[in-house]
Design a protein around this motif. Structure first.
Motif, PDB file in Angstrom:
ATOM      1  N   UNK A   1      40.873  48.963  29.993  1.00  0.00           N
ATOM      2  CA  UNK A   1      41.924  48.093  30.536  1.00  0.00           C
ATOM      3  C   UNK A   1      41.311  46.825  31.122  1.00  0.00           C
ATOM      4  N   UNK A   2      40.187  46.978  31.825  1.00  0.00           N
ATOM      5  CA  UNK A   2      39.536  45.802  32.411  1.00  0.00           C
ATOM      6  C   UNK A   2      39.012  44.842  31.361  1.00  0.00           C
ATOM      7  N   UNK A   3      38.419  45.378  30.283  1.00  0.00           N
ATOM      8  CA  UNK A   3      37.888  44.515  29.216  1.00  0.00           C
ATOM      9  C   UNK A   3      39.012  43.748  28.531  1.00  0.00           C
ATOM     10  N   UNK A   4      40.110  44.459  28.201  1.00  0.00           N
ATOM     11  CA  UNK A   4      41.241  43.803  27.523  1.00  0.00           C
ATOM     12  C   UNK A   4      41.928  42.823  28.473  1.00  0.00           C
ATOM     13  N   UNK A   5      42.134  43.224  29.750  1.00  0.00           N
ATOM     14  CA  UNK A   5      42.808  42.347  30.713  1.00  0.00           C
ATOM     15  C   UNK A   5      42.051  41.066  30.942  1.00  0.00           C
ATOM     16  N   UNK A   6      40.711  41.106  30.920  1.00  0.00           N
ATOM     17  CA  UNK A   6      39.886  39.924  31.140  1.00  0.00           C
ATOM     18  C   UNK A   6      40.081  38.901  30.024  1.00  0.00           C
ATOM     19  N   UNK A   7      40.468  39.370  28.827  1.00  0.00           N
ATOM     20  CA  UNK A   7      40.644  38.480  27.691  1.00  0.00           C
ATOM     21  C   UNK A   7      42.018  37.803  27.681  1.00  0.00           C
TER      22      UNK A   7
ATOM     23  N   UNK B   1      44.055  38.710  33.023  1.00  0.00           N
ATOM     24  CA  UNK B   1      43.097  37.927  33.771  1.00  0.00           C
ATOM     25  C   UNK B   1      42.223  38.729  34.711  1.00  0.00           C
ATOM     26  N   UNK B   2      42.516  40.040  34.908  1.00  0.00           N
ATOM     27  CA  UNK B   2      41.733  40.888  35.828  1.00  0.00           C
ATOM     28  C   UNK B   2      40.771  41.757  35.036  1.00  0.00           C
TER      29      UNK B   2
ATOM     30  N   UNK C   1      38.556  57.233  33.521  1.00  0.00           N
ATOM     31  CA  UNK C   1      37.501  56.230  33.742  1.00  0.00           C
ATOM     32  C   UNK C   1      37.365  55.331  32.517  1.00  0.00           C
ATOM     33  N   UNK C   2      37.484  55.909  31.326  1.00  0.00           N
ATOM     34  CA  UNK C   2      37.438  55.100  30.107  1.00  0.00           C
ATOM     35  C   UNK C   2      38.594  54.119  30.070  1.00  0.00           C
TER      36      UNK C   2
ATOM     37  N   UNK D   1      50.012  44.134  20.144  1.00  0.00           N
ATOM     38  CA  UNK D   1      51.051  44.195  21.166  1.00  0.00           C
ATOM     39  C   UNK D   1      51.452  45.629  21.439  1.00  0.00           C
ATOM     40  N   UNK D   2      51.566  46.456  20.359  1.00  0.00           N
ATOM     41  CA  UNK D   2      51.912  47.876  20.557  1.00  0.00           C
ATOM     42  C   UNK D   2      50.833  48.590  21.368  1.00  0.00           C
ATOM     43  N   UNK D   3      49.562  48.318  21.048  1.00  0.00           N
ATOM     44  CA  UNK D   3      48.476  48.952  21.787  1.00  0.00           C
ATOM     45  C   UNK D   3      48.488  48.517  23.249  1.00  0.00           C
ATOM     46  N   UNK D   4      48.741  47.207  23.506  1.00  0.00           N
ATOM     47  CA  UNK D   4      48.760  46.694  24.874  1.00  0.00           C
ATOM     48  C   UNK D   4      49.897  47.314  25.666  1.00  0.00           C
ATOM     49  N   UNK D   5      51.003  47.634  24.971  1.00  0.00           N
ATOM     50  CA  UNK D   5      52.142  48.233  25.667  1.00  0.00           C
ATOM     51  C   UNK D   5      51.805  49.603  26.236  1.00  0.00           C
ATOM     52  N   UNK D   6      50.879  50.309  25.603  1.00  0.00           N
ATOM     53  CA  UNK D   6      50.490  51.632  26.080  1.00  0.00           C
ATOM     54  C   UNK D   6      49.370  51.602  27.091  1.00  0.00           C
ATOM     55  N   UNK D   7      48.929  50.393  27.509  1.00  0.00           N
ATOM     56  CA  UNK D   7      47.811  50.278  28.437  1.00  0.00           C
ATOM     57  C   UNK D   7      48.285  49.797  29.808  1.00  0.00           C
ATOM     58  N   UNK D   8      47.440  50.057  30.800  1.00  0.00           N
ATOM     59  CA  UNK D   8      47.741  49.633  32.175  1.00  0.00           C
ATOM     60  C   UNK D   8      46.810  48.471  32.523  1.00  0.00           C
TER      61      UNK D   8
END
Length: 677
Positions: free
Chosen positions: A105-111, A145-146, A99-100, A134-141
């Protein structure tokens, strides 16, 4: 470390009757040489207590586990429900981590700019020199824009609620079954203790302070119950939680799991060291508790006598000394064992700090998600918490096992010889009693009765007189098999009493003691004690024959008057009359009277003697008496000195012999003209 003791009370229970030295540490004896065994109230509780020796923790713990064997299937159910509860509880943090991740993921994706892919976003960040982001984003789903997927978040949280609810239900079932297991186990333990008490010889009971014995039966068993109740379910849950959480930690991150495990040996070592230091204090705590209870019980029962002798200060000092010992032992036991939890809490916090730092670095490097780190930190807390709980339960386990060992010592005490399997019984109980070359001693190196022979024919009244400590009551105790003879034998109508069951032997005997005993109940119930089928008419008839009826009629509730177990609402003489009526109703073949009229007034004594003459008709009677006026009509008078019969005969014959009996008689009925040697 020292602690400020609470102020001692200004007053306290009175000192021991009989001039016992306050706080004395004399070793109890089963009986004084040449006399009857001393009663339990005669011994101060400071004598050597069984609990003072070092405790076999492992052996006693294993023995107590064997007491749980009848509950093995219930324990299996406890284990199954515990596993189910722990599994569901362990899954929860992982789902909350998911859930976290959904939220993060939603907060980062929105940016991120909409319409591009995740790979394009990563490439753009690297082109701008933001490699760490970029490394942190690579480990996220993430989807650029979402925002937060609230539908997925709602589903995850709903599943978490259901899982935690299921964990609660299984945990409740586990606790419910555990409570039944504990109470049934303690119930059986109490039954064993009660059964054991009925098999203990009088020698053991006489040699134990009564308060100490009661403390084992009540306080120690209650402490075992509380310790087991608080540790059994929690111990199982804690162990299962450690295993389950450890598995989840290795699944999420083997590296962080190894880091978390580094502190485990340190925690175990700290807990073991502290528990080892607290163990002797718990042993001392429960030993001193028994001593203090024995002193309080003895002082309470002898309060009036000790007040007369002005021994309150000595008794208060004894109470204060033992109370301080109990305070010191309890404080040290609780303080030392209580340091386990804060010590392990410190180790846990250090571990938490290391995991948080390393986990943050791995999130920043993109090798772990933020939700996994959050879940791991929760697991780290869950992992250290049960370890701390297990360690903090050490004081409960130490205390419970210390009490259990004191109960086991009682259960292991030597028992009286069992009744013969093929018990004999006289064809007809007429009441002929024979002592044939009987020898007996309370202590092997202090002989008391040697080569005593005596024949009592049916219907005879045998009076036993002699100075204090001559062995008069001992003779009766041997007859009733409260003690076993060392040599020779005692027969009832030709049958060796050792070949009979004790119940069969004692059912033929009625006994009225110098020390009266009444239980809490009505007067009618006390008279009918031992005769369950007695009718109200038979009870009244026995009361009339023994002159009990005359004072019972003056009471507001008559025979339904309730008396307490100390008989405080009736006089000493009335209590003795009630015990005489009890023996009268039992209608025994053999009657034993041990100073049965010592507490009645002269007029009542005459009436009781008349009732006793009627009661003794056709029965063999043994009468122990110090007032020689009460036994002048006895068929045979035995004069005992130092465990031996020195004279026997009728009253007139013994007076004419001008021997030991004549001297006793003269000392009572002639004025002393010179000091008695």
């Amino acid at each position: 470390m020292s602690a400020q003791r609470p102020a001692a009370p200004a007053g306290g229970p009175a000192a021991a009757p009989g001039g016992a030295a306050p706080g004395g540490a004399g070793v109890p004896r089963p009986g004084a040489p040449g006399g009857r065994p001393r009663g339990p109230g005669a011994w101060m509780a400071g004598a050597g207590m069984p609990g003072e020796k070092s405790m076999d923790f492992r052996g006693s713990g294993a023995r107590f586990l064997r007491h749980l064997r009848p509950e093995r299937w219930a324990l299996v159910a406890v284990l199954v429900f515990g596993v189910a509860s722990v599994v569901l509880a362990v899954i929860g943090p992982k789902l909350l981590g998911n859930a976290t991740n959904v939220i993060f993921d939603g907060i980062v994706g929105k940016q991120l700019p909409a319409g591009i892919t995740k790979d394009q976003a990563i490439a753009g960040l690297r082109a701008d020199g933001q490699d760490q982001f970029a490394d942190m984003l690579a480990g996220m789903n993430v989807v650029p824009g979402q925002g937060i997927d609230f539908d997925q978040l709602r589903r995850i949280l709903l599943v978490v609620v259901v899982i935690y609810l299921g964990s609660f239900v299984f945990g409740w079932l586990q606790g419910r079954i555990t409570a039944g297991v504990v109470q049934r186990t303690v119930y059986r333990l109490r039954e064993q203790v009660e059964s054991k008490l009925s098999r203990l010889p009088l020698k053991y009971v006489d040699g134990q302070p009564r308060g100490e014995l009661l403390s084992r039966v009540t306080n120690d068993i209650d402490n075992v119950s509380q310790s087991l109740q608080q540790t059994l379910s929690q111990l199982i849950t804690s162990v299962l939680t450690v295993v389950g959480v450890l598995g989840m930690m290795f699944w999420i991150s083997p590296l962080l799991a190894v880091i978390a495990l580094v502190t485990v040996p340190l925690s175990v070592w700290i807990a073991a060291v502290i528990a080892k230091r607290s163990r002797p204090q718990f042993i001392q705590q429960w030993a001193v508790t028994g001593q203090l209870n024995a002193h309080i019980e003895e002082m309470y029962t002898g309060h009036s006598l000790v007040t007369v002798f002005g021994r309150q200060q000595e008794a208060a000092q004894t109470f204060t000394d033992r109370n301080e010992k109990l305070y010191d032992a309890s404080f040290k036991a609780q303080f030392i064992s209580g340091t386990i939890q804060p010590a392990l809490g410190f180790v846990s916090n250090v571990n938490y700090l290391i995991v948080a730092v390393v986990g943050g670095l791995r999130v920043a490097s993109g090798t772990m998600s933020l939700g996994d780190v959050q879940a791991f930190i929760q697991y780290s807390r869950q992992f250290s918490q049960p370890i701390n709980q297990i360690a903090s339960m050490a004081n409960l386990l130490q205390s419970g096992i210390a009490s259990a060992e004191r109960v086991f010592e009682l259960l292991d005490a030597p028992e009286q010889d069992p009744d013969p399997v093929d018990a004999a019984h006289p064809d007809e109980v007429r009441g002929r009693v024979a002592f044939e070359h009987v020898a007996f001693s309370y202590s092997p190196d202090v002989p008391l009765i040697e080569d005593l022979s005596l024949d009592a024919e049916p219907g005879q009244t045998i009076a036993i007189v002699g100075p204090t400590g001559a062995g008069k009551t001992t003779l009766v105790n041997l007859l009733m098999r409260f003690y076993e003879v060392d040599a020779g034998r005692i027969t009832l109508d030709g049958t060796d009493t050792r070949e009979m069951t004790r119940d069969a032997l004692r059912s033929q005997m009625g006994m009225v003691l110098q020390d009266t005993w009444l239980f809490g109940g009505t007067i009618a119930e006390n008279i009918a004690y031992g005769v369950d089928s007695a009718t109200q008419e038979e009870i009244v008839a026995a009361a009339e024959a023994t002159h009990v009826d005359r004072f019972v009629r003056t009471l507001p509730d008559g025979y339904d008057t309730v008396i307490d177990d100390e008989g405080a609402n009736v006089s000493a003489g009335e209590k003795q009359l009630l015990t005489i009526a009890r023996a009268f109703l039992a209608d025994p073949a053999i009657l034993i009277l041990d100073e049965a009229t010592s507490s009645v007034d002269t007029r009542t004594e005459v009436l009781v003697q008349q009732a006793m003459n009627a009661l003794r008709a056709g029965r063999t009677s043994f009468v122990i008496a110090h007032r020689l006026s009460t036994i002048r009509d006895a068929d045979v008078i035995l004069v005992m000195e130092h465990g031996a019969i020195v004279e026997q005969g009728s009253h007139e014959v013994l007076l004419a012999a001008d021997g030991a009996y004549a001297r006793l008689y003269a000392s009572q009925f002639a004025a002393a003209v010179s000091p008695v040697d």
